[in-house]
Design an enzyme around this catalytic site. Sequence first.
Site, PDB file in Angstrom:
ATOM      1  CD1 TRP A   1      -3.417   4.405  -2.983  1.00 48.35           C
ATOM      2  CD2 TRP A   1      -4.266   6.096  -2.715  1.00 48.35           C
ATOM      3  NE1 TRP A   1      -4.431   3.947  -2.222  1.00 48.35           N
ATOM      4  CE2 TRP A   1      -5.159   5.260  -1.997  1.00 48.35           C
ATOM      5  CE3 TRP A   1      -4.783   7.284  -2.810  1.00 48.35           C
ATOM      6  CZ2 TRP A   1      -5.935   5.562  -1.237  1.00 48.35           C
ATOM      7  CZ3 TRP A   1      -5.817   7.756  -1.943  1.00 48.35           C
ATOM      8  CH2 TRP A   1      -6.223   6.688  -0.943  1.00 48.35           C
TER       9      TRP A   1
ATOM     10  CE  LYS B   1      -7.697   4.437  -4.597  1.00 47.52           C
ATOM     11  NZ  LYS B   1      -8.515   3.505  -3.456  1.00 47.52           N
TER      12      LYS B   1
ATOM     13  CD  GLU C   1      -3.501  -0.570   4.835  1.00 42.78           C
ATOM     14  OE1 GLU C   1      -4.227  -0.579   3.829  1.00 42.78           O
ATOM     15  OE2 GLU C   1      -2.736   0.325   5.145  1.00 42.78           O
TER      16      GLU C   1
ATOM     17  CB  THR D   1      -0.726  -0.231   1.131  1.00 46.41           C
ATOM     18  OG1 THR D   1      -1.652   0.872   1.158  1.00 46.41           O
ATOM     19  CG2 THR D   1      -0.118   0.043   2.530  1.00 46.41           C
TER      20      THR D   1
HETATM   21  P1  AMP Z   1      -6.233   1.099  -1.157  1.00 45.60           P
HETATM   22  O1  AMP Z   1      -5.661   0.374  -0.001  1.00 45.60           O
HETATM   23  O2  AMP Z   1      -5.549   1.490  -2.176  1.00 45.60           O
HETATM   24  O3  AMP Z   1      -7.502   0.056  -1.646  1.00 45.60           O
HETATM   25  O4  AMP Z   1      -7.073   2.389  -0.639  1.00 45.60           O
HETATM   26  C1  AMP Z   1      -7.762   2.307   0.571  1.00 45.60           C
HETATM   27  C2  AMP Z   1      -8.580   3.562   0.546  1.00 45.60           C
HETATM   28  O5  AMP Z   1      -9.362   4.111  -0.614  1.00 45.60           O
HETATM   29  C3  AMP Z   1      -9.406   3.690   1.730  1.00 45.60           C
HETATM   30  O6  AMP Z   1      -8.753   4.005   2.940  1.00 45.60           O
HETATM   31  C4  AMP Z   1     -10.340   4.923   1.330  1.00 45.60           C
HETATM   32  O7  AMP Z   1      -9.635   6.115   1.831  1.00 45.60           O
HETATM   33  C5  AMP Z   1     -10.394   4.617   0.009  1.00 45.60           C
HETATM   34  N1  AMP Z   1     -11.510   3.992  -0.673  1.00 45.60           N
HETATM   35  C6  AMP Z   1     -11.741   2.617  -0.876  1.00 45.60           C
HETATM   36  N2  AMP Z   1     -12.929   2.291  -1.208  1.00 45.60           N
HETATM   37  C7  AMP Z   1     -13.846   3.496  -1.101  1.00 45.60           C
HETATM   38  C8  AMP Z   1     -15.114   3.943  -1.119  1.00 45.60           C
HETATM   39  N3  AMP Z   1     -15.807   3.143  -1.695  1.00 45.60           N
HETATM   40  N4  AMP Z   1     -15.415   5.111  -1.030  1.00 45.60           N
HETATM   41  C9  AMP Z   1     -14.618   5.926  -0.810  1.00 45.60           C
HETATM   42  N5  AMP Z   1     -13.064   5.603  -0.534  1.00 45.60           N
HETATM   43  C10 AMP Z   1     -12.940   4.510  -0.652  1.00 45.60           C
END
Ligand code: AMP
Length: 538
Positions: free
Chosen positions: A442, A437, A329, A184
């Site tokens: 990211w 994002k 995570e 991540t």
């Molecule tokens: P990742 O580990 O790259 O999947 O990113 C996780 C992060 O993406 C989360 O902590 C959120 O900030 C954002 N995220 C994931 N799903 C959503 C969703 N449905 N709506 C808004 N933010 C999201």
Amino acid sequence: MQAPGHTMMRVPLTLPHFLERAARLFPAVEIVSRLPDRSLHRYTYADFYRRARRLGEALLREGLRPGDRVATLMWNHFAHLETYFGVPCAGGVLHTLNLRLHPSDLVYVARHAQDRFLVVDDVLLPLAEQVCGEVPFECVYVVPLTGRPVPTDYRSYEDLLESATGHWDYPILEEDAPAGMCYTSGTTGRPKGVVYSHRSLVLHTLAAALPDCLGLSHQDVVCPVVPMFHVNAWGIPFVATLLGCKQVFPGPHLDPVSLLDLFAAEGVTVTAGVPTVWLGVLDALRREPDRWRLRLRTVVVGGSAAPESMIRAYDELGIAVLHAWGMTEMSPLGTVSRLKSTLTALPEDERYAYRAKQGLPAPLVEVRAVSDRGEVPWDGRTVGELQVRGPWVAASYFGGEEPDRWTSDGWFRTGDVVTIDPEGYVKIVDRTKDLIKSGGEWISSVDLENALMGHPAVKEAAVVAIPHPRWGERPLAVVVLREGQHAAPEELRAFLAPRFPKWWLPDAFVFASEIPKTSAGKFQKAKLREQFRDWSWD
Ligand code: AMP
């Protein structure tokens, strides 16, 4: 009372069961992959089973030891699925590398994970070559997707499979043994590794399959558009294999028309990906409403917030958007937004407001929102940082980085700021972190700022995420120039270009006399985001 151990069998929750079940019960079900030349590769679970097992056997012959990391640099297709099972069923750890990372980050991640082997698509060799020189992979196996001969410096993945006898027993696997790994990224510091265990993947699979979660069944034809390097394609290949669903993989062809052609041709019923993809697909469907005969019933949307307007628009087409929230995570499933039976009689607007929230925690996932003053009430108004706990939530990062992401009473701090309403629906209102994002991937604002501030004319720079109709968010840079200095936006872009992937570069540069700061002297990015919230990108 019976002594402990005299209740139920203690069968380890491990992945070989998935392979065995699929091959025994669903040998004739198809797995279809679109290849780089757009042709379709098709085979059955019986073929997949043979090849995944050959991969496991061959890797052990190559010297794979329990817990060794095997990296992949691959699109979504059958061979990637083979590594999903072949590697962990042999006791290895599948480390899926994100092919959208800058080569220098790939080098960092592969070295940090101490990847021993790499499996790479032939079409991704140009990227791998920028990485391989700096990572001591013992062997690189090339998947010949194009049919062209594999360069002599590398080994062919097909030859690797050929080297197996096909007669092989799985090694004994403990359910807590590591099986997979994904990195991540954070605002500060480097990407961090999360290691999934057999047990966590099995439990995550069972929960994800439930009707109130992703709701998959053997009757479904499943196509993960979310990359297989993004948190195991949200666990979908594991669910689909356990249930014996027909699986369809898009390969590198992710534009709306290619996706819709594939969905129509293969009868896809469930798909999943970030909002950007589904906004593009929606446009295509609106442009040519009669072009595709679809069986699609559910689009799982996550990674970024699913706009309510999108949920409504898909409903009009008879396709349900299922809004889900998760994290690397969390394997990644945290919450899913389905309307409770007790809420179905609400007026339409209220129903949509619920569905646009991130949703209810999945079974076995516990959530709480915590502010400076402790746990906040579930009133739908008070905000707090979302903290989570559960059997598929990471207990630490690989290498033990950032231990303070875990509370002293054993919860994981997500970094998302939320409200939780009296019905239990979680809604994300902001992120504590300032990452951007874009299209589901990211971008680190801090990396861009630090680079920008390396330009001789730049005094200060803050990069913030601004809503964008197509990509979800795009970076905007606020720049304070040094006295008497000049730098045009084109010049700053060109200055950043050699250091970052193209899609990381800020789309706009705004010049200011100062950047608002906190009392501790940190950039107040929330203020900047607010200031430029309505920025027009055209
Ligand atoms: P990742 O580990 O790259 O999947 O990113 C996780 C992060 O993406 C989360 O902590 C959120 O900030 C954002 N995220 C994931 N799903 C959503 C969703 N449905 N709506 C808004 N933010 C999201």
